[in-house]
Design a protein around this motif. Structure first.
Motif, PDB file in Angstrom:
ATOM      1  N   UNK A 146       0.857  -1.186   0.000  1.00  0.00           N
ATOM      2  CA  UNK A 146       0.000   0.000   0.000  1.00  0.00           C
ATOM      3  C   UNK A 146       0.893   1.237   0.000  1.00  0.00           C
ATOM      4  N   UNK A 147       0.907   1.994  -1.080  1.00  0.00           N
ATOM      5  CA  UNK A 147       1.800   3.161  -1.144  1.00  0.00           C
ATOM      6  C   UNK A 147       1.463   4.233  -0.118  1.00  0.00           C
ATOM      7  N   UNK A 148       0.246   4.205   0.431  1.00  0.00           N
ATOM      8  CA  UNK A 148      -0.160   5.225   1.397  1.00  0.00           C
ATOM      9  C   UNK A 148      -0.008   4.756   2.843  1.00  0.00           C
ATOM     10  N   UNK A 149       0.412   3.531   3.028  1.00  0.00           N
ATOM     11  CA  UNK A 149       0.538   3.007   4.394  1.00  0.00           C
ATOM     12  C   UNK A 149       1.764   3.583   5.090  1.00  0.00           C
ATOM     13  N   UNK A 150       1.703   3.652   6.412  1.00  0.00           N
ATOM     14  CA  UNK A 150       2.841   4.149   7.194  1.00  0.00           C
ATOM     15  C   UNK A 150       4.007   3.171   7.082  1.00  0.00           C
ATOM     16  N   UNK A 151       5.213   3.694   7.282  1.00  0.00           N
ATOM     17  CA  UNK A 151       6.409   2.861   7.144  1.00  0.00           C
ATOM     18  C   UNK A 151       6.416   1.687   8.115  1.00  0.00           C
ATOM     19  N   UNK A 152       5.808   1.875   9.291  1.00  0.00           N
ATOM     20  CA  UNK A 152       5.809   0.814  10.297  1.00  0.00           C
ATOM     21  C   UNK A 152       4.554  -0.054  10.248  1.00  0.00           C
ATOM     22  N   UNK A 153       3.731   0.129   9.209  1.00  0.00           N
ATOM     23  CA  UNK A 153       2.515  -0.675   9.084  1.00  0.00           C
ATOM     24  C   UNK A 153       2.876  -2.125   8.774  1.00  0.00           C
ATOM     25  N   UNK A 154       2.184  -3.081   9.384  1.00  0.00           N
ATOM     26  CA  UNK A 154       2.500  -4.491   9.125  1.00  0.00           C
ATOM     27  C   UNK A 154       2.184  -4.854   7.670  1.00  0.00           C
ATOM     28  N   UNK A 155       3.009  -5.687   7.054  1.00  0.00           N
ATOM     29  CA  UNK A 155       2.739  -6.112   5.671  1.00  0.00           C
ATOM     30  C   UNK A 155       1.461  -6.932   5.594  1.00  0.00           C
ATOM     31  N   UNK A 156       0.752  -6.784   4.489  1.00  0.00           N
ATOM     32  CA  UNK A 156      -0.535  -7.453   4.326  1.00  0.00           C
ATOM     33  C   UNK A 156      -0.500  -8.427   3.153  1.00  0.00           C
ATOM     34  N   UNK A 157      -1.419  -9.367   3.192  1.00  0.00           N
ATOM     35  CA  UNK A 157      -1.547 -10.332   2.107  1.00  0.00           C
ATOM     36  C   UNK A 157      -3.015 -10.570   1.820  1.00  0.00           C
ATOM     37  N   UNK A 158      -3.332 -10.773   0.567  1.00  0.00           N
ATOM     38  CA  UNK A 158      -4.674 -11.154   0.147  1.00  0.00           C
ATOM     39  C   UNK A 158      -4.666 -12.668  -0.038  1.00  0.00           C
ATOM     40  N   UNK A 159      -5.315 -13.361   0.877  1.00  0.00           N
ATOM     41  CA  UNK A 159      -5.338 -14.819   0.824  1.00  0.00           C
ATOM     42  C   UNK A 159      -6.544 -15.297   0.027  1.00  0.00           C
ATOM     43  N   UNK A 198       1.350 -15.640   6.448  1.00  0.00           N
ATOM     44  CA  UNK A 198       0.110 -15.290   7.153  1.00  0.00           C
ATOM     45  C   UNK A 198      -0.061 -16.157   8.393  1.00  0.00           C
ATOM     46  N   UNK A 199      -0.649 -15.599   9.413  1.00  0.00           N
ATOM     47  CA  UNK A 199      -0.868 -16.350  10.648  1.00  0.00           C
ATOM     48  C   UNK A 199      -1.656 -17.630  10.368  1.00  0.00           C
ATOM     49  N   UNK A 200      -2.600 -17.557   9.432  1.00  0.00           N
ATOM     50  CA  UNK A 200      -3.460 -18.707   9.154  1.00  0.00           C
ATOM     51  C   UNK A 200      -2.704 -19.870   8.518  1.00  0.00           C
ATOM     52  N   UNK A 201      -1.503 -19.615   7.983  1.00  0.00           N
ATOM     53  CA  UNK A 201      -0.730 -20.675   7.334  1.00  0.00           C
ATOM     54  C   UNK A 201       0.543 -21.021   8.090  1.00  0.00           C
ATOM     55  N   UNK A 202       0.792 -20.358   9.215  1.00  0.00           N
ATOM     56  CA  UNK A 202       2.057 -20.546   9.924  1.00  0.00           C
ATOM     57  C   UNK A 202       2.209 -21.960  10.477  1.00  0.00           C
TER      58      UNK A 202
END
Length: 320
Positions: free
Chosen positions: A69-82, A161-165
């Motif tokens: 996300x280009x607008x997300x803060x630098x410390x924002x957690x990375x996201x994934x579309x599962x 992702x937590x769901x696949x860890x």
């Protein structure tokens, strides 16, 4: 249900078509396919819209697209579309003008892009699901428990992702450890096929490819895991790897129209199956060696196991 080769075929197709592109719009046709996104439809649309896909990763049968996300803060957690395919889920790349599929659930409009030949690429990524057992959701990524890459993809990011860890690595994953698998397999003290189907021990192997790998390795499905020696473990892992690699080359295994790749094409590995679905038919290996043996099918874990009673003799200390 799609197994590892089928999901890997989809991953490779998505990698070719969506990496580097931005999601410019989201059309939720059936909110039931977003039921795993805990914050609801509006949040899903907000999280995905404007995000750029940087990678497509698979761990076992789990598949996700890494979002930037280009607008997300630098410390924002990375996201994934599962994307969970379930029994009948399909991810299709289509032209925006193409007719909508009967069971279309979610449509993502991608930014325009051109292929290597300069032609315009399709701009729709569509999630189609007849039985609605699958779905899509956005989730955060966290460090992998072993510090290795999250799964099979284009980057070496040690994120999952937590769901696949909790899902174990599969034989096609470069980070898969044969020695670790062997030690855990012997401690399991169960039947070999039951262990192969345990996604916490080794991922991606379902009923079809378990039968095929066991046939190729000449091992019975009820072989006690505590009796497996390292050469036996290597043999079953090598067999599973070879079987699934061949399935990948054939586009996966399709028995009906529910499994297709991102272009809507079926896989053809079903033509090359040696054990699964061949009950009552001659074992090809026995025939090549001058014997007449029929593939046998037995009930197993509310499903079945297909095997050759000569090539894969039942051990006296068999485990269910």
């Amino acid at each position: 249900m799609p197994e590892l080769p089928e999901v890997e075929v989809v991953r490779r197709g998505l990698s070719r078509w969506v990496i580097g592109r931005t999601v410019e719009g989201v059309d939720v046709v059936d909110p039931r396919s977003l039921r795993r996104h805990v914050n609801g439809v509006e949040d899903f649309v907000g999280e995905v819209t404007g995000a750029r896909v940087t990678d497509v990763v698979r761990r076992g049968k789990f598949l996700w697209m890494v979002l930037e996300d280009p607008e997300a803060a630098d410390d924002a957690p990375p996201l994934a579309l599962m994307a969970h395919l379930g029994m009948s889920g399909q991810l299709l790349i289509e032209d925006a003008a193409a007719p909508r599929e009967k069971h279309l659930k979610v449509r993502l409009a991608l930014s325009r892009a051109t292929g290597e030949d300069g032609s315009a690429l399709p701009t729709d990524l569509r999630f189609v699901d007849q039985r609605i057992f699958g779905g899509m959701f956005v989730t955060g990524l966290e460090p992998t428990p072993d510090g290795r890459p999250g799964g099979l993809g284009g980057s070496d990011a040690a994120l999952v992702p937590h769901q696949a860890a909790h899902i174990a690595r599969d034989p096609l994953d470069p980070a898969f450890s044969l020695e670790d698998f062997h030690q855990r397999l012997r401690r399991r003290r169960t039947g070999l096929k039951r262990a192969l189907l345990d996604q916490g021990l080794v991922s991606g192997i379902g009923n079809i490819y378990a039968d095929e790998a066991l046939w190729a390795a000449r091992l019975h499905y009820a072989r006690p895991t505590e009796t497996m020696r390292r050469p036996d473990t290597r043999r079953i892992v090598d067999a599973a790897t070879q079987v699934m690699t061949r399935a990948l080359a054939a586009g996966g295994t399709s028995f009906d129209a529910l499994y297709v790749n991102v272009n809507g094409a079926s896989g053809y590995f079903a033509r090359d199956l040696e054990a699964y679905g061949r009950s009552g038919r001659p074992c090809r290996r026995c025939a090549a060696e001058g014997r007449t043996t029929l593939i046998r099918r037995e009930q197993f874990m509310n499903r079945s196991s297909s095997f050759c009673p000569v090539c894969q003799p039942r051990p006296r200390n068999a485990r269910p």
